[in-house]
Design an enzyme around this catalytic site. Structure first.
Site, PDB file in Angstrom:
ATOM      1  N   CYS B 237       0.862  -1.190   0.000  1.00  0.00           N
ATOM      2  CA  CYS B 237       0.000   0.000   0.000  1.00  0.00           C
ATOM      3  C   CYS B 237       0.893   1.233   0.000  1.00  0.00           C
ATOM      4  CB  CYS B 237      -0.969  -0.018   1.185  1.00  0.00           C
ATOM      5  SG  CYS B 237      -0.188  -0.118   2.803  1.00  0.00           S
ATOM      6  N   ARG B 242      -2.194  -0.871   5.558  1.00  0.00           N
ATOM      7  CA  ARG B 242      -3.367  -1.365   4.845  1.00  0.00           C
ATOM      8  C   ARG B 242      -3.052  -2.713   4.196  1.00  0.00           C
ATOM      9  NH1 ARG B 242      -4.823   3.503   0.897  1.00  0.00           N
ATOM     10  NH2 ARG B 242      -2.819   4.342   1.531  1.00  0.00           N
TER      11      ARG B 242
END
Lengths: 79, 281
Positions: B237, B242
């Protein structure tokens, strides 16, 4: 203690979708704004009333979102 | 309906409510917004800060092994403790912590499905008390680097087409329209994505209440994007949190083998001199 009056609303600010979450813990109202995609928190606030918490968080979020630069797809991504 | 590959790594809020106070269970809140814990947290939960306690404070790296052992010991966590992680933003940094606990070999780690927002929305009990657990002695193993991808592995994998790269950022970040999530500081010099990556935003794995979608739905999402598990999968990410969420989904809920998290992510690749970049959807 528990969170009460938990609410989520979606809006748009500075051309970006925004999600505002608000709730009350004890006598303090908390509000958070995230940018929906990806969902990162961009502003938080706490205040004695729901309205004050929402106004504060939306003011901060609007200012931060307005500073986000967009790069056209044809550009090379150079700052 | 198919089960998750490793259903034991996920617990519901009701389970946490019933078991949080048991000896042998330690609940830990890890938030993006490190002040959230102070508003009120799961009774008995301790709080970890991702930006000071789950990283190397000097060089860019995950928490060093000796510091990890110290954190676990000070948190009252022994090697056989059941650690339940939860946090805001759909458990972004809870997943980041989960990934590091697995790198250092902690056996029983679980994530509270739906995270902090679900706990609040359900009106469950909160506490402002800061527990002071009795310190333990903790011995980590590893690091297990089979869970982590480094720049050279990603670069080689892209060049030889030997990996499936999953970019879990938003479409606007993936395309290069923006350099960071809206409202956050820009942290890279170029926008776009690593050549060959597929864009499967992390949030596609979540239902509206922040819980994970069913195993069938998750498999379909990744299959529709061409991720079948036939190659090693690397998730990335912007800074790796994430993608640790997606790594958790790919490895423990769907059950693909050979899944790694490239925590250098776009803030490494997008700042590299001479690195190839693709723009557009």
């Amino acid at each position: 203690m528990r969170a009460k009056d938990y609410k989520v609303l979606e809006s748009e600010m500075a051309g970006w979708p925004v999600r505002i979450t608000s709730y009350r813990i004890g006598g303090t109202w908390h509000a958070k704004a995230d940018n929906v995609s990806p969902g990162a928190t961009i502003a938080t606030s706490r205040a004695a009333t729901e309205q004050a918490a929402l106004e504060a968080v939306m003011g901060k979020a609007r200012a931060r979102l307005a500073a986000t630069r967009r790069f056209p797809a044809s550009a090379e991504g150079r700052k | 309906m198919a089960e998750y590959r490793s259903p034991e790594v996920l617990v519901e809020t009701s389970w946490v409510s019933a078991h949080a106070a048991e000896p042998g269970v330690r609940v830990v809140e890890v938030d993006v917004d490190t002040r959230s814990y102070d508003e009120g947290h799961v009774p008995g939960a301790i709080g970890w800060s991702w930006d000071t306690q789950l990283c190397d404070p000097v060089r860019r790296d995950i928490i060093p092994k000796d510091a990890f052992e110290g954190l676990m010991a000070a948190s009252g966590i022994a090697n056989d403790t059941t650690v339940v992680l939860y946090g805001d933003n759909n458990n972004w940094f809870a997943a980041w912590a989960f990934w590091q606990l697995k790198i250092y070999g902690h056996a029983d780690v679980r994530i509270m499905n739906g995270g902090r927002s679900k706990w609040l929305a359900e009106g469950r009990e909160l506490s402002a008390d800061r527990p002071e657990p009795a310190p333990t002695s903790y011995a980590a193993s590893g690091p297990d680097l089979s869970l982590r991808a480094f720049l050279s592995e990603v670069s080689d994998g892209v060049e030889s087409d030997a990996i499936d790269l999953v970019d879990v950022r938003s479409p606007a970040e993936f395309s290069g329209e923006i350099l960071a999530p809206p409202g956050l500081p820009e942290t890279c010099q170029r926008g776009g994505h690593i050549p060959g990556a597929r864009n499967i935003p992390w949030v596609e794995a979540c239902a509206a209440d922040g819980t994970f979608k069913s195993a069938d739905d998750l498999r379909e999402i990744y299959a529709n994007a061409g991720i079948s598990g036939s190659k090693p999968i690397v998730a990335y990410c912007r800074i790796g949190e994430r993608s640790s969420h997606s790594w958790f989904v790919l490895k423990y809920l769907i059950g693909f083998d050979g899944v790694t998290n490239y925590d250098g992510s776009w803030t490494e690749w997008g700042n590299l001199v001479g690195a190839p970049v693709e723009r557009g959807a």
